[in-house]
Enzyme design. Sequence first.
Site, PDB file in Angstrom:
ATOM      1  CG  HIS A  88     -11.419   0.547   0.346  1.00 56.53           C
ATOM      2  ND1 HIS A  88     -10.625   1.166  -0.573  1.00 56.53           N
ATOM      3  CD2 HIS A  88     -10.703   0.566   1.486  1.00 56.53           C
ATOM      4  CE1 HIS A  88      -9.495   1.563  -0.012  1.00 56.53           C
ATOM      5  NE2 HIS A  88      -9.516   1.206   1.244  1.00 56.53           N
ATOM      6  CE1 TYR A 136      -6.505   4.494  -1.462  1.00 59.17           C
ATOM      7  CE2 TYR A 136      -4.666   4.386   0.062  1.00 59.17           C
ATOM      8  CZ  TYR A 136      -5.917   3.978  -0.323  1.00 59.17           C
ATOM      9  OH  TYR A 136      -6.598   3.052   0.425  1.00 59.17           O
ATOM     10  CB  THR A 150      -6.990   2.402  -4.512  1.00 61.26           C
ATOM     11  OG1 THR A 150      -6.223   1.203  -4.389  1.00 61.26           O
ATOM     12  CG2 THR A 150      -8.264   2.271  -3.702  1.00 61.26           C
ATOM     13  CB  SER A 169      -0.882  -0.005   1.256  1.00 60.95           C
ATOM     14  OG  SER A 169      -1.422   1.265   1.488  1.00 60.95           O
ATOM     15  CE  LYS A 198      -7.904  -3.136  -3.303  1.00 61.08           C
ATOM     16  NZ  LYS A 198      -8.400  -2.133  -2.370  1.00 61.08           N
TER      17      LYS A 198
HETATM   18  C1  FNR Z   1      -7.702  -1.810   3.283  1.00 60.40           C
HETATM   19  N1  FNR Z   1      -7.857  -1.639   1.911  1.00 60.40           N
HETATM   20  C2  FNR Z   1      -6.967  -0.834   1.236  1.00 60.40           C
HETATM   21  N2  FNR Z   1      -7.037  -0.714  -0.127  1.00 60.40           N
HETATM   22  C3  FNR Z   1      -6.148   0.027  -0.797  1.00 60.40           C
HETATM   23  O1  FNR Z   1      -6.235   0.099  -2.021  1.00 60.40           O
HETATM   24  N3  FNR Z   1      -5.148   0.684  -0.133  1.00 60.40           N
HETATM   25  C4  FNR Z   1      -5.011   0.645   1.225  1.00 60.40           C
HETATM   26  O2  FNR Z   1      -4.104   1.230   1.785  1.00 60.40           O
HETATM   27  C5  FNR Z   1      -5.963  -0.127   1.937  1.00 60.40           C
HETATM   28  N4  FNR Z   1      -5.904  -0.200   3.291  1.00 60.40           N
HETATM   29  C6  FNR Z   1      -6.702  -1.085   3.973  1.00 60.40           C
HETATM   30  C7  FNR Z   1      -6.514  -1.281   5.331  1.00 60.40           C
HETATM   31  C8  FNR Z   1      -7.271  -2.226   6.003  1.00 60.40           C
HETATM   32  C9  FNR Z   1      -7.020  -2.463   7.454  1.00 60.40           C
HETATM   33  C10 FNR Z   1      -8.247  -2.979   5.302  1.00 60.40           C
HETATM   34  C11 FNR Z   1      -9.055  -4.045   6.008  1.00 60.40           C
HETATM   35  C12 FNR Z   1      -8.467  -2.760   3.968  1.00 60.40           C
HETATM   36  C13 FNR Z   1      -8.836  -2.462   1.156  1.00 60.40           C
HETATM   37  C14 FNR Z   1      -8.211  -3.809   0.786  1.00 60.40           C
HETATM   38  O3  FNR Z   1      -7.189  -3.643  -0.157  1.00 60.40           O
HETATM   39  C15 FNR Z   1      -9.241  -4.794   0.207  1.00 60.40           C
HETATM   40  O4  FNR Z   1      -9.964  -4.179  -0.827  1.00 60.40           O
HETATM   41  C16 FNR Z   1     -10.199  -5.324   1.253  1.00 60.40           C
HETATM   42  O5  FNR Z   1      -9.540  -5.553   2.469  1.00 60.40           O
HETATM   43  C17 FNR Z   1     -10.852  -6.615   0.773  1.00 60.40           C
HETATM   44  O6  FNR Z   1     -11.782  -7.091   1.693  1.00 60.40           O
HETATM   45  P1  FNR Z   1     -11.441  -8.222   2.791  1.00 60.40           P
HETATM   46  O7  FNR Z   1     -10.673  -9.322   2.113  1.00 60.40           O
HETATM   47  O8  FNR Z   1     -10.639  -7.540   3.860  1.00 60.40           O
HETATM   48  O9  FNR Z   1     -12.787  -8.631   3.264  1.00 60.40           O
END
Ligand code: FNR
Length: 390
Positions: A282, A134, A160, A111, A258
């Site tokens: 997300h 981002y 994203t 990330s 994404k």
């Molecule tokens: C995220 N997600 C996320 N997505 C992204 O593009 N950049 C990021 O920095 C983050 N940070 C992030 C932190 C935390 C703690 C979570 C739980 C999620 C979203 C992540 O990439 C993904 O889309 C989801 O977590 C998918 O769902 P599940 O597998 O957690 O249910």
Amino acid sequence: MISKFTYPATANDYRARARARLPRFLFDYLDGGATDEQTLRANEADWAEIPLRQRVLIDVDQVDTSTTLMEQSCSMPVVLAPLGLAGMMARRGEVQAARAASNVGVPFTLSTVGICPLEEVQAAASEAIWFQLYMIRDRARIEALLEKVWNSGCRTLVFTVDLPQPGMRHRDFRNGLASTGPRSKLLKVMQLLSRPGWLWRVALRGGPLSFGNLRDAIPDARNLDAFKAWIDAQFDPTVTWADIEWLRERWKGKLILKGILDVDDARDAVRVGADGIVVSNHGGRQLDGVASGAGKLPEIVAAVGSQTQILADGGIRSGVDVFRALALGAQGVMIGRPWAYALAGGDEAGLSNLLESWQQELRLAMTLTGVTRIADIGQAQLDRPQNPES
Ligand code: FNR
């Protein structure tokens, strides 16, 4: 009930361990979703609603879970999703996770707001990692970051698009993470003191805890107020498809968008030249009330599945769920919380175990539905009620 005297086997087992090991504000940040967490719950529940078709007496001696995603060979169609602050879930968290992903043979995505810097994570992985971006207001910083990412050997950029602003996550407010002032400081200190193991392993021995890819902008990730101020100032809600075209011109590698949850947006993603999309809300952390990934996947596959590679995420909690996503037409999945639960609950070994167990579940799902290759998984493996009229 999970105790120290049993082996963790599922994502949920690791979740219980993560809860016991992490300070509450960190566990809540990982585990929680937006507002009433309806979408978060739907993400998980909707996969369970997809029945599979058991088939017998087919030669399933040679079942192969391997595939190719973004021209990269993978032992199974699973990618570790980008998670902000993941480096705090365990000591040098992203390094351990990238190593586990490499050992099992699946891509790891770092990330923008990860803790460990790109170079450190890439050095730990035997394959090129994926990088998530981002859009931040400072475009010169973006250009410099893109160059650094390319020079590190990374060829897959995950951009994203579903976070023009962070969603309302009430757990973060309740536990003091997203609130300010002396009371919230005290709350966090109390939560930290109740997890001395984490303090020792991660905070004291796992430093530096800075945002590795934004070190000059936010030197200390423990200063959560400064982090929040930076996010508020730098996350760019003015981003439109024109900015994706700008990005597409500058990034010569694979570009994945994404956070696509709508057919019209999926068509636009194809139009601007995305090599892939992630059908995602997300992880239920943005707008509570939107549909689940499982709910939206079929119509998006029907609209653009022949033109771009489609990954799905949100609520995937087992190798059987991976199979379900493939049966609905995805080429692969991203997983978020499960990998961080396993990392927080069991470090690199825990994550390797979980991934290996998912691969075995996927292999068994293929065996018991009678398919031997990933590319052959599709509609035919879904047990849909047949309409006698049709
Ligand atoms: C995220 N997600 C996320 N997505 C992204 O593009 N950049 C990021 O920095 C983050 N940070 C992030 C932190 C935390 C703690 C979570 C739980 C999620 C979203 C992540 O990439 C993904 O889309 C989801 O977590 C998918 O769902 P599940 O597998 O957690 O249910």
